[in-house]
Write a protein that holds these residues in place. Structure first.
Motif, mmCIF file in Angstrom:
data_model
loop_
_atom_site.group_PDB
_atom_site.id
_atom_site.type_symbol
_atom_site.label_atom_id
_atom_site.label_comp_id
_atom_site.label_asym_id
_atom_site.label_seq_id
_atom_site.Cartn_x
_atom_site.Cartn_y
_atom_site.Cartn_z
ATOM 1 N N ASN A 22 7.208 11.598 9.942
ATOM 2 C CA ASN A 22 6.005 12.342 10.314
ATOM 3 C C ASN A 22 6.397 13.695 10.923
ATOM 4 O OD1 ASN A 22 3.952 13.223 12.362
ATOM 5 N ND2 ASN A 22 2.811 11.543 11.462
ATOM 6 N N TRP A 67 7.736 16.212 8.009
ATOM 7 C CA TRP A 67 6.869 16.716 6.950
ATOM 8 C C TRP A 67 6.361 18.143 7.200
ATOM 9 C CZ3 TRP A 67 1.995 18.600 6.548
ATOM 10 C CH2 TRP A 67 1.579 18.881 5.254
ATOM 11 N N PHE A 127 5.989 16.880 -0.571
ATOM 12 C CA PHE A 127 5.202 15.843 -1.247
ATOM 13 C C PHE A 127 6.012 14.550 -1.390
ATOM 14 C CE2 PHE A 127 4.131 13.704 -5.283
ATOM 15 C CZ PHE A 127 2.927 13.154 -4.877
ATOM 16 N N GLU A 164 8.487 13.637 0.423
ATOM 17 C CA GLU A 164 8.682 13.120 1.782
ATOM 18 C C GLU A 164 7.430 12.425 2.301
ATOM 19 O OE1 GLU A 164 9.190 13.159 6.211
ATOM 20 O OE2 GLU A 164 7.536 13.820 4.955
ATOM 21 N N ILE A 165 6.252 12.983 2.027
ATOM 22 C CA ILE A 165 5.025 12.371 2.537
ATOM 23 C C ILE A 165 4.736 11.036 1.838
ATOM 24 C CG2 ILE A 165 3.246 13.453 1.079
ATOM 25 C CD1 ILE A 165 1.618 13.890 3.686
ATOM 26 N N ILE A 166 5.160 10.907 0.584
ATOM 27 C CA ILE A 166 5.012 9.618 -0.103
ATOM 28 C C ILE A 166 5.924 8.585 0.557
ATOM 29 C CG2 ILE A 166 5.402 8.394 -2.290
ATOM 30 C CD1 ILE A 166 2.850 10.195 -2.174
ATOM 31 N N LEU A 224 4.319 7.639 3.754
ATOM 32 C CA LEU A 224 3.210 6.708 3.525
ATOM 33 C C LEU A 224 3.725 5.282 3.318
ATOM 34 C CD1 LEU A 224 0.176 6.293 3.210
ATOM 35 C CD2 LEU A 224 0.414 6.976 0.809
ATOM 36 N N VAL A 233 -3.016 10.061 5.813
ATOM 37 C CA VAL A 233 -1.779 10.447 5.133
ATOM 38 C C VAL A 233 -1.934 10.292 3.621
ATOM 39 C CG1 VAL A 233 0.696 9.930 4.879
ATOM 40 C CG2 VAL A 233 -0.320 10.098 7.153
ATOM 41 N N SER A 234 -2.735 9.342 3.184
ATOM 42 C CA SER A 234 -3.040 9.238 1.750
ATOM 43 C C SER A 234 -3.767 10.493 1.281
ATOM 44 C CB SER A 234 -3.898 8.000 1.464
ATOM 45 O OG SER A 234 -3.200 6.831 1.786
ATOM 46 N N SER A 248 -1.415 13.376 1.288
ATOM 47 C CA SER A 248 -0.521 13.310 0.127
ATOM 48 C C SER A 248 -1.182 13.940 -1.092
ATOM 49 C CB SER A 248 -0.147 11.855 -0.186
ATOM 50 O OG SER A 248 0.519 11.265 0.891
ATOM 51 N N ASN A 254 -1.334 17.653 -0.464
ATOM 52 C CA ASN A 254 -0.004 18.229 -0.635
ATOM 53 C C ASN A 254 0.329 18.371 -2.130
ATOM 54 O OD1 ASN A 254 3.231 17.544 0.945
ATOM 55 N ND2 ASN A 254 2.794 18.779 -0.830
ATOM 56 N N PHE A 255 0.084 17.310 -2.893
ATOM 57 C CA PHE A 255 0.363 17.364 -4.330
ATOM 58 C C PHE A 255 -0.475 18.456 -4.997
ATOM 59 C CE2 PHE A 255 -0.634 16.365 -8.722
ATOM 60 C CZ PHE A 255 0.642 16.289 -9.261
#
Length: 160
Positions: free
Chosen positions: A93, A96, A110, A112-114, A117, A145-146, A149, A152-153
């Protein structure tokens, strides 16, 4: 120190840990938010002012959940295991916003955030096995965070 003062101190520290992580990462990315303004964002991108209050609430919920786990009457091994994953997701966290805002690495952020998650979900499942309410406190975090994500994508895709 009386037992109730110690309990209150542990509770406050449990909340201050994630708040401090968030605050530190925001300080490290403070001058980078101008970058965010220059990006093409999807139609569902929330206004910038929403991020700080949402993250503050999520950090408080995480802190309460971790406190409940740390103070639960479960096996010490299970508690340490759950808190290990909690710390791992806190580290992810923290990283990111640095990847996204400071270094402008939207695709790496992206990925990293997956991973973040996945670790939040693992943490939540481990919390669920020890204290269901603690797991429920993590659900808004999973949802946010979903969403982050997807955001971010979308930002990476629109700006590549």
């Amino acid at each position: 120190m009386t037992r109730s003062i110690k309990k209150i101190s542990c509770f406050i520290i449990s909340i201050l840990i994630p708040l401090s992580i968030g605050f530190l990462s925001s300080i490290l990315t403070k001058n980078s938010f101008d970058y965010y303004q220059t990006l093409i964002k999807p139609f569902f991108s929330p206004p910038g002012w929403i991020f700080a209050p949402v993250w503050t609430i999520l950090y408080i919920l995480m802190g309460i959940a971790s406190y409940r786990i740390a103070k639960s009457d479960n096996s010490t091994i299970l508690i340490k295991n759950a808190l290990f994953f909690y710390v791992l997701q806190l580290i992810l966290n923290f990283l990111w916003p640095i990847l996204f805002f400071r270094f402008n690495l939207t695709f790496i952020a992206f990925i990293e955030i997956i991973i973040l998650l996945v670790f939040i979900i693992i943490t939540t499942l481990k919390f669920y096995n020890l204290d269901k309410f603690s797991a429920y406190l993590m659900i808004p975090y999973i949802l946010w965070v979903s969403f982050a994500s997807l955001l971010n994508f979308s930002i990476w895709f629109l700006n590549k």
